[in-house]
Design an enzyme around this catalytic site. Structure first.
Site, PDB file in Angstrom:
ATOM      1  N   ARG A 130       0.852  -1.196   0.000  1.00 42.81           N
ATOM      2  CA  ARG A 130       0.000   0.000   0.000  1.00 42.81           C
ATOM      3  C   ARG A 130       0.881   1.236   0.000  1.00 42.81           C
ATOM      4  O   ARG A 130       1.816   1.330   0.805  1.00 42.81           O
ATOM      5  CB  ARG A 130      -0.898   0.018   1.233  1.00 42.81           C
ATOM      6  CG  ARG A 130      -1.822  -1.193   1.211  1.00 42.81           C
ATOM      7  CD  ARG A 130      -2.966  -1.080   2.144  1.00 42.81           C
ATOM      8  NE  ARG A 130      -3.618  -2.388   2.170  1.00 42.81           N
ATOM      9  CZ  ARG A 130      -4.618  -2.696   2.942  1.00 42.81           C
ATOM     10  NH1 ARG A 130      -5.115  -1.790   3.764  1.00 42.81           N
ATOM     11  NH2 ARG A 130      -5.152  -3.889   2.901  1.00 42.81           N
TER      12      ARG A 130
ATOM     13  N   GLU B  52       1.310   3.890   1.404  1.00 45.14           N
ATOM     14  CA  GLU B  52       0.914   4.575   2.642  1.00 45.14           C
ATOM     15  C   GLU B  52       1.660   5.889   2.784  1.00 45.14           C
ATOM     16  O   GLU B  52       2.882   5.889   2.868  1.00 45.14           O
ATOM     17  CB  GLU B  52       1.265   3.707   3.854  1.00 45.14           C
ATOM     18  CG  GLU B  52       0.337   2.564   4.123  1.00 45.14           C
ATOM     19  CD  GLU B  52      -1.051   2.989   4.570  1.00 45.14           C
ATOM     20  OE1 GLU B  52      -1.264   4.197   4.829  1.00 45.14           O
ATOM     21  OE2 GLU B  52      -1.914   2.106   4.629  1.00 45.14           O
TER      22      GLU B  52
ATOM     23  N   ARG C 137       2.901   2.193  12.911  1.00 47.42           N
ATOM     24  CA  ARG C 137       2.190   0.941  12.640  1.00 47.42           C
ATOM     25  C   ARG C 137       1.799   0.772  11.170  1.00 47.42           C
ATOM     26  O   ARG C 137       1.011  -0.109  10.816  1.00 47.42           O
ATOM     27  CB  ARG C 137       0.974   0.800  13.554  1.00 47.42           C
ATOM     28  CG  ARG C 137      -0.017   1.904  13.426  1.00 47.42           C
ATOM     29  CD  ARG C 137      -1.083   1.862  14.506  1.00 47.42           C
ATOM     30  NE  ARG C 137      -2.200   2.687  14.089  1.00 47.42           N
ATOM     31  CZ  ARG C 137      -2.161   4.004  13.984  1.00 47.42           C
ATOM     32  NH1 ARG C 137      -1.064   4.669  14.280  1.00 47.42           N
ATOM     33  NH2 ARG C 137      -3.216   4.679  13.585  1.00 47.42           N
ATOM     34  N   HIS C 138       2.315   1.635  10.299  1.00 49.14           N
ATOM     35  CA  HIS C 138       2.050   1.504   8.862  1.00 49.14           C
ATOM     36  C   HIS C 138       3.348   1.292   8.086  1.00 49.14           C
ATOM     37  O   HIS C 138       4.336   1.990   8.308  1.00 49.14           O
ATOM     38  CB  HIS C 138       1.396   2.771   8.299  1.00 49.14           C
ATOM     39  CG  HIS C 138      -0.025   2.924   8.712  1.00 49.14           C
ATOM     40  ND1 HIS C 138      -0.395   3.684   9.787  1.00 49.14           N
ATOM     41  CD2 HIS C 138      -1.164   2.411   8.190  1.00 49.14           C
ATOM     42  CE1 HIS C 138      -1.716   3.628   9.922  1.00 49.14           C
ATOM     43  NE2 HIS C 138      -2.208   2.864   8.962  1.00 49.14           N
TER      44      HIS C 138
ATOM     45  N   GLU D 252      -5.445  -1.431  15.661  1.00 45.99           N
ATOM     46  CA  GLU D 252      -6.247  -2.363  14.853  1.00 45.99           C
ATOM     47  C   GLU D 252      -5.332  -3.477  14.357  1.00 45.99           C
ATOM     48  O   GLU D 252      -4.338  -3.223  13.693  1.00 45.99           O
ATOM     49  CB  GLU D 252      -6.849  -1.615  13.659  1.00 45.99           C
ATOM     50  CG  GLU D 252      -7.661  -2.515  12.757  1.00 45.99           C
ATOM     51  CD  GLU D 252      -7.832  -1.929  11.356  1.00 45.99           C
ATOM     52  OE1 GLU D 252      -8.234  -0.763  11.236  1.00 45.99           O
ATOM     53  OE2 GLU D 252      -7.553  -2.669  10.390  1.00 45.99           O
TER      54      GLU D 252
ATOM     55  N   SER E 171      -9.127  -6.736  10.206  1.00 46.50           N
ATOM     56  CA  SER E 171     -10.510  -6.388   9.906  1.00 46.50           C
ATOM     57  C   SER E 171     -11.076  -7.417   8.958  1.00 46.50           C
ATOM     58  O   SER E 171     -10.339  -8.125   8.274  1.00 46.50           O
ATOM     59  CB  SER E 171     -10.643  -4.962   9.387  1.00 46.50           C
ATOM     60  OG  SER E 171     -10.033  -4.856   8.147  1.00 46.50           O
TER      61      SER E 171
ATOM     62  N   ARG F 257       1.682  -6.222  13.033  1.00 40.64           N
ATOM     63  CA  ARG F 257       0.980  -5.617  14.176  1.00 40.64           C
ATOM     64  C   ARG F 257       0.779  -6.639  15.281  1.00 40.64           C
ATOM     65  O   ARG F 257       0.916  -6.327  16.461  1.00 40.64           O
ATOM     66  CB  ARG F 257      -0.347  -5.023  13.725  1.00 40.64           C
ATOM     67  CG  ARG F 257      -0.127  -3.827  12.824  1.00 40.64           C
ATOM     68  CD  ARG F 257      -1.343  -2.963  12.756  1.00 40.64           C
ATOM     69  NE  ARG F 257      -1.151  -1.927  11.752  1.00 40.64           N
ATOM     70  CZ  ARG F 257      -2.134  -1.211  11.250  1.00 40.64           C
ATOM     71  NH1 ARG F 257      -3.379  -1.421  11.653  1.00 40.64           N
ATOM     72  NH2 ARG F 257      -1.886  -0.278  10.368  1.00 40.64           N
TER      73      ARG F 257
HETATM   74  P1  AMO Z   1      -7.482  -3.880   6.044  1.00 38.92           P
HETATM   75  O1  AMO Z   1      -7.231  -2.862   4.994  1.00 38.92           O
HETATM   76  O2  AMO Z   1      -8.088  -3.427   7.319  1.00 38.92           O
HETATM   77  O3  AMO Z   1      -8.451  -5.023   5.488  1.00 38.92           O
HETATM   78  O4  AMO Z   1      -6.134  -4.650   6.361  1.00 38.92           O
HETATM   79  C1  AMO Z   1      -6.127  -5.788   7.208  1.00 38.92           C
HETATM   80  C2  AMO Z   1      -5.039  -5.666   8.257  1.00 38.92           C
HETATM   81  O5  AMO Z   1      -3.772  -5.548   7.616  1.00 38.92           O
HETATM   82  C3  AMO Z   1      -2.932  -4.708   8.383  1.00 38.92           C
HETATM   83  N1  AMO Z   1      -2.508  -3.548   7.571  1.00 38.92           N
HETATM   84  C4  AMO Z   1      -1.280  -2.993   7.632  1.00 38.92           C
HETATM   85  N2  AMO Z   1      -0.197  -3.284   8.363  1.00 38.92           N
HETATM   86  C5  AMO Z   1       0.901  -2.519   8.189  1.00 38.92           C
HETATM   87  N3  AMO Z   1       0.988  -1.503   7.326  1.00 38.92           N
HETATM   88  C6  AMO Z   1      -0.086  -1.159   6.565  1.00 38.92           C
HETATM   89  N4  AMO Z   1       0.018  -0.157   5.695  1.00 38.92           N
HETATM   90  C7  AMO Z   1      -1.286  -1.929   6.704  1.00 38.92           C
HETATM   91  N5  AMO Z   1      -2.500  -1.877   6.115  1.00 38.92           N
HETATM   92  C8  AMO Z   1      -3.222  -2.882   6.669  1.00 38.92           C
HETATM   93  C9  AMO Z   1      -3.716  -4.241   9.581  1.00 38.92           C
HETATM   94  C10 AMO Z   1      -5.150  -4.430   9.127  1.00 38.92           C
HETATM   95  O6  AMO Z   1      -6.033  -4.638  10.205  1.00 38.92           O
HETATM   96  N6  AMO Z   1      -9.295  -7.146   2.693  1.00 38.92           N
HETATM   97  C11 AMO Z   1      -9.430  -6.660   4.043  1.00 38.92           C
HETATM   98  C12 AMO Z   1      -9.496  -7.776   5.054  1.00 38.92           C
HETATM   99  C13 AMO Z   1     -10.753  -8.607   4.944  1.00 38.92           C
HETATM  100  O7  AMO Z   1     -11.857  -8.039   4.996  1.00 38.92           O
HETATM  101  O8  AMO Z   1     -10.611  -9.833   4.835  1.00 38.92           O
HETATM  102  C14 AMO Z   1      -8.274  -5.706   4.338  1.00 38.92           C
HETATM  103  O9  AMO Z   1      -7.290  -5.656   3.657  1.00 38.92           O
HETATM  104  O10 AMO Z   1      -3.399  -5.091  10.677  1.00 38.92           O
END
Ligand code: AMO
Length: 442
Positions: free
Chosen positions: A224, A226, A232-233, A365, A368, A416
Site C-alpha cells: 500500500r 501509505e 504501525r504503517h 487495529e 478487519s 501488528r
Molecule cells: P485492512 O485494509 O483493514 O483489510 O487490512 C487488514 C489488516 O492488515 C494490516 N494492515 C497494515 N499493516 C501494516 N501496514 C499497513 N500499511 C497496513 N495496512 C493494513 C492491519 C489491518 O487490520 N481485505 C481486508 C481484510 C478482509 O476483509 O478480509 C483488508 O485488507 O493489521
C-alpha cells in the site's frame, strides 16, 4: 598490524551449537562456529564471547598456556569476525553457561570493517534509522533475532491451527489490474505495454476461491502506498488472510479469536528464552473476546468528551482513548456500511449497518473482516456507490455468476500482531527489511 590471515573452513564441521555447551561436557573436545561478539582482556587471559544462532558462549585463551598460533590468532580478532574454534570444554561456574571453551585451534574465516556502525551489545543505543541502515548487523543482537523467532513460532502455530480447521493454504497474484482496498494507496507497475498494480490484499481472489475450496488461507506480502508515516504503517506488510464459504461474520470472528488464543499459547510455551531476552511477558487471552458495536464505541467516546460523527472512521486520537478503556483484545462490530469497503455486506435488517468488524488490541487495529456481499447485483450497486467502475471489476464479478455462496473472512496484519507478542512499539523493528515512504533500502 600485519593483515589477518584468512583460513579456509576445509573439513571443519560444527559439533555443537553454543546452546549445547554445558558443564556436563567437561573435558570433551568440541568444534564451534560463530561471530566474535565481545573481547575482554584480563591479565594473561583473553575472553571471547562467541555468538551463533542459538546464543552465546565464552572462549577463554590463557596466553601463556595455549599454542602460540592460537594466541596470535586470538590477538588479531576484532568484533564480528567469523571464526571457528576447536577446543576443550571446561566446567566453569562463573562462565555464562557454567562452562567455557579452552581453544586448541582457531580459524578465522572473515574479518569485519572497524569501527562497526553500531554497538552490537546495545549498551550504546542507536537511532532506528542507523540500525536499519546496517540491518544485518543490527540483527546480530540476540534481542532482535528473538523477534523473528517469535514470528516463526507464531506463524507455525497459525498455519497448524488453520490447517486443522480445514483451511487450505493458497497463493494469489501480486500483480493485479484493479484496486481492492481503495484506489489512492495503489502502487503502479509497468506491466509490458500496460499499467498494472501491486496487490493491496488478496481480497478478490480469496473470495473467488471459496467457490472451489470453501475454506482458504493465505500468508503473504501486500503493498500500500501509505503516506501516513506512523509506527504501525508500512508500504509492504505481511497479511494473514482467511475466507470461508457458508459462514457469517460471527463464525469467522470465532476463528480469529481462537487463532489469537492459540498463537499466544504457542509463543508463550515455545519462546521462553526469546521473551526473556525481550523482557516481555505474554498473557494468553481467554476467549471469547469482548464485542462492542461501533455505536457503543461512539457513546463511550462521547462520555470521554471525544466526538466522532456517526458514519466516520474512528481517528487515532479517539482510538487511544478507547484503548485506555479496553486494554485487551476486543472486536468492534456493526460498522456503518459507508465506512467499510464495497465488498462488506450490509445487514439484512438495517442496511445502514454492515457485518464488518475490526479486531483491536488496546488502541491498535490488528485485523478487519466481515461477511461479504454474495449477490452480484448488490455488489455492483456498492461499487457504483463508492465511485468504482464495475468495468474494472468485470472478471471478479464474473465469479458471482457461478453460485457464489454466503461467505466471510478477515485479514490480520502479521507485524501488528508481532508488536503485541513482543512488546515492540515501532513496526519497523518487527520487519526484517521494512519499507515505508522514505525507506527503500537495504
Ligand atoms: P485492512 O485494509 O483493514 O483489510 O487490512 C487488514 C489488516 O492488515 C494490516 N494492515 C497494515 N499493516 C501494516 N501496514 C499497513 N500499511 C497496513 N495496512 C493494513 C492491519 C489491518 O487490520 N481485505 C481486508 C481484510 C478482509 O476483509 O478480509 C483488508 O485488507 O493489521
Amino acid at each position: 598490524m600485519s593483515p589477518v590471515k584468512i583460513d579456509k573452513m576445509g573439513d571443519w564441521r560444527r559439533t555443537h551449537y553454543s546452546a549445547d555447551i554445558g558443564p556436563e561436557l567437561d573435558g570433551q573436545e568440541v568444534l564451534v562456529f560463530g561471530w566474535v561478539q565481545e573481547i575482554r582482556d584480563l591479565g594473561g587471559l583473553r575472553f571471547l564471547i562467541l555468538q551463533d544462532k542459538t546464543g552465546q558462549l565464552q572462549i577463554t585463551i590463557h596466553r601463556h598456556k595455549v599454542a602460540s598460533e592460537v594466541v596470535e590468532k586470538a590477538e588479531s580478532l576484532q568484533k564480528q569476525y567469523s571464526i571457528g574454534v576447536k577446543g576443550t570444554v571446561k566446567k566453569m561456574g562463573k562462565a555464562p553457561r557454567g562452562a567455557e571453551i579452552v581453544p586448541n585451534e582457531m580459524r578465522i574465516f572473515s574479518v569485519s570493517q572497524q569501527p562497526l556502525p553500531l554497538d552490537i551489545t546495545g549498551r550504546t543505543k542507536a537511532e532506528i534509522d542507523v540500525r536499519l541502515d546496517a540491518r544485518v548487523l543490527d540483527l546480530r543482537r540476540e534481542e532482535n533475532q528473538a523477534i523473528f523467532k517469535v514470528q516463526h513460532a507464531a506463524l507455525e502455530a497459525a498455519r497448524a491451527f488453520l490447517s486443522k480447521r480445514g483451511y487450505i493454504e493458497v497463493f494469489t497474484p501480486r500483480i493485479i489490474v484493479s484496486a481492492t482496498e481503495g484506489g489512492s494507496a495503489l502502487f503502479p507497475v509497468a506491466y509490458f505495454t500496460r499499467e498494472a498494480f501491486l496487490a493491496q490484499s488478496p481480497q478478490l481472489y480469496k473470495e473467488q476461491l471459496i467457490l472451489d475450496f470453501e475454506q482458504v488461507f493465505e500468508i503473504g506480502p501486500f503493498f500500500r502506498a501509505e503516506e501516513s508515516h506512523t509506527r504501525r504503517h508500512l508500504s509492504e506488510f505481511i497479511s494473514v488472510d482467511i475466507e470461508q464459504a457458508f459462514a457469517n461474520a460471527e463464525d469467522v470472528m470465532k476463528v480469529l479469536e481462537e487463532l489469537i488464543h492459540n498463537v499466544c499459547k504457542a509463543v508463550a510455551a515455545n519462546c521462553e528464552r526469546e521473551l526473556e531476552l525481550l523482557g516481555h511477558e505474554i498473557v494468553v487471552p481467554e476467549v471469547p473476546f469482548k464485542r462492542l458495536t461501533y455505536s457503543k464505541v461512539l457513546e463511550e467516546l462521547e462520555a470521554e468528551k471525544v466526538h466522532v460523527p456517526w458514519g466516520e472512521d474512528i481517528p487515532t486520537a479517539a482510538y487511544r482513548v478507547l484503548g485506555k478503556l479496553h486494554p485487551y483484545y476486543y472486536f468492534i462490530t456493526d460498522w456503518p456500511t459507508k465506512a467499510k469497503a464495497f465488498y462488506i455486506k450490509p445487514k439484512d435488517d438495517n442496511p445502514e449497518l454492515s457485518e464488518g468488524f475490526d479486531l483491536m488490541w488496546h488502541w491498535i487495529e490488528l485485523s478487519s473482516g466481515g461477511a461479504r456481499i454474495h449477490s452480484k447485483e448488490l455488489l455492483m450497486k456498492r461499487l457504483s456507490e463508492q465511485g468504482l467502475s464495475t468495468e474494472s471489476f468485470k472478471t471478479h464479478l464474473q465469479a458471482f455468476d457461478y453460485g457464489m455462496p454466503p461467505h466471510a473472512g478477515w485479514g490480520l496484519g502479521l507485524a501488528r500482531l508481532l508488536m503485541v507478542l513482543t512488546g515492540v512499539k515501532n513496526i519497523r523493528e518487527v520487519v526484517l527489511f521494512p519499507r515505508d515512504q522514505f525507506r527503500l533500502t537495504p
